[in-house]
Design an enzyme around this catalytic site. Structure first.
Site, PDB file in Angstrom:
ATOM      1  CE1 TYR A 141      -3.231  -2.753  -0.026  1.00 49.36           C
ATOM      2  CE2 TYR A 141      -4.040  -2.020   2.085  1.00 49.36           C
ATOM      3  CZ  TYR A 141      -4.143  -2.853   0.989  1.00 49.36           C
ATOM      4  OH  TYR A 141      -5.158  -3.771   0.922  1.00 49.36           O
ATOM      5  CE  LYS A 192       0.817 -17.723  -3.026  1.00 49.15           C
ATOM      6  NZ  LYS A 192      -0.051 -18.911  -2.932  1.00 49.15           N
ATOM      7  CG  ASP A 224      -2.717 -20.015  -1.213  1.00 46.97           C
ATOM      8  OD1 ASP A 224      -1.950 -19.894  -0.243  1.00 46.97           O
ATOM      9  OD2 ASP A 224      -2.423 -20.677  -2.229  1.00 46.97           O
ATOM     10  CG  ASP A 248      -7.415  -4.329   3.595  1.00 43.72           C
ATOM     11  OD1 ASP A 248      -8.415  -4.292   4.336  1.00 43.72           O
ATOM     12  OD2 ASP A 248      -7.258  -3.577   2.619  1.00 43.72           O
ATOM     13  CG  ASP A 252     -12.795  -6.575   5.591  1.00 47.35           C
ATOM     14  OD1 ASP A 252     -12.421  -5.958   6.599  1.00 47.35           O
ATOM     15  OD2 ASP A 252     -13.360  -6.036   4.625  1.00 47.35           O
TER      16      ASP A 252
END
Ligand code: NAD
Length: 358
Positions: A141, A192, A224, A248, A252
């Site tokens: 980000y 990852k 994943d 993020d 959620d």
């Protein structure tokens, strides 16, 4: 010495739910349980309307001087056509950056009274108590270079950069280890590392710190798989620590396991500052109607007492009061079910205050 907090109600239901949090603070002060210097500031669309920017310099100065910031929510339809640089959401990103809030805590906890509110089966979600620790001030980000370029052949190229420095990983991992040590002692680092070099560094750095926390059991998961495991068997997780982007998305997902966006608080911590806010936004669809659920905001106050103000007993007290009103069958519209007593924002806040008395 008394501590100071800055209230930033923001936009939409942010203002309505902040009024209920203030009732809780007023009660605590009136009982002599805490002594806080309180001030209020502008952020988001409301700040843009009044002074032409979503994050006035005055707000940043006041936030830096305060021990903690309590934020409602920002944003709304009214400001959606504005240039990105002055959108309300810029105020939020800006204050996180200005306070160097690198560690975002998002608890996902199922209140037993609301286990039916989840879209998953109650037996899968019952007893979930997960803390997602998300790196908040670095990663993709914020990484440079970034942008969209037009190439000589006319094609456009959009690009972002995933960068992590060792010290950025260490400071958020340290928080995660400490929190896991105070909970069930299990920390799962999500990355990852099989594909992305920067998250391979993430994994190696987290492993290198493990010896300092012998009572914390460290495990690793690719993002994943983590997304899948959160749905398959969420109770396997205690504390999850991960990068900004993965956090993020996973936070959620974890919070939605509980089925109630209006119930979940969050904390964003730096070394000198802390900001507490509900995870939801300004809910323009219900703003001004007096029906918003104030419990996520009130539970954010509880987190503030626990993590910044060193008054965990008051945090426990607020959480107990919320449980009591749920036990008594009070529900705002978002969590209402047949047979329950539907109440508005102010009535819910009043009920929590009444339940604070031991
Ligand atoms: P939202 O969280 O505001 O609302 C999503 C849905 O949940 C809506 O139907 C809303 O009515 C409901 N909801 C949210 N909080 C509730 C509460 N306390 N009680 C009852 N119902 C509640 O997300 P959105 O609709 O995607 O975004 C609306 C605005 O909020 C946008 O401008 C967005 O940018 C902004 N936003 C701000 C924050 C923040 O301030 N931290 C976070 C997310 C979105």
């Amino acid at each position: 010495m008394s501590k100071s907090i800055l209230l930033l109600p923001g936009d939409g239901i942010g203002q309505e739910i902040m009024a209920e949090a203030v009732k809780v603070l007023d009660w605590m002060q009136a009982q002599g349980l805490t002594s806080l210097q309180r001030s209020e500031g502008l952020i988001g669309g409301t700040a843009y309307d009044q002074v032409g920017t979503p994050l006035p310099a005055q707000t940043v100065t006041a936030a830096k001087a305060a021990d903690a910031v309590l934020l409602g929510a920002v944003g709304g339809v009214k400001w959606e056509s504005l240039d990105y640089a002055v959108r309300p959401e810029r105020g939020l990103l800006g204050i996180r950056k200005a306070l160097d809030l690198y560690c975002n805590l998002r608890p996902a906890q199922v209140f037993p009274q609301l286990a039916n509110a989840s879209t998953l089966k109650p037996e899968v979600v019952a007893g979930i108590d997960i803390m997602v620790v998300r790196e908040l001030s670095s990663g993709i980000y914020f990484g440079e270079p970034r942008g969209v370029e037009t190439l000589p052949d006319g094609r456009q190229k959009g690009f972002n950069t995933l960068v992590y420095y060792t010290d950025e990983i260490q400071r958020v991992a340290r928080r995660a280890y400490e929190i896991a040590g105070k909970r069930q002692g299990r920390l799962c680092s999500v990355d990852k590392a099989n594909v992305l070099e920067s998250t391979e560094l993430w994994r190696k750095t987290v492993i290198a710190m493990a010896a300092d926390y012998p009572h914390v059991a460290l495990s690793h998961m690719y993002v994943d798989n983590a997304a899948m495991q959160l749905i398959r068997n969420p109770r396997q997780f205690d504390v999850i620590v991960t990068t900004n982007l993965f956090g993020d998305i996973l936070s959620d997902e974890a919070s939605m396991l509980t089925g109630s966006i209006g119930m979940l608080p969050s904390a964003s911590l730096g070394d000198r500052s802390a900001l507490y806010e509900p995870i939801h936004g300004s809910a323009p669809d219900i703003a001004g109607q007096g029906v918003a659920n104030p419990l996520a905001m009130i539970l954010s106050v509880a987190m503030m007492f626990r993590y910044t103000l060193d008054q965990p007993a008051l945090a426990d007290r607020i959480e107990r009061a919320v449980n009591r009103v749920l036990d008594a069958g009070l529900r705002t519209a978002d969590i209402w079910q047949t047979g329950m007593n539907k109440v508005g924002t102010a009535a819910m806040g009043d009920a929590v205050v009444a339940a604070l008395t031991d």
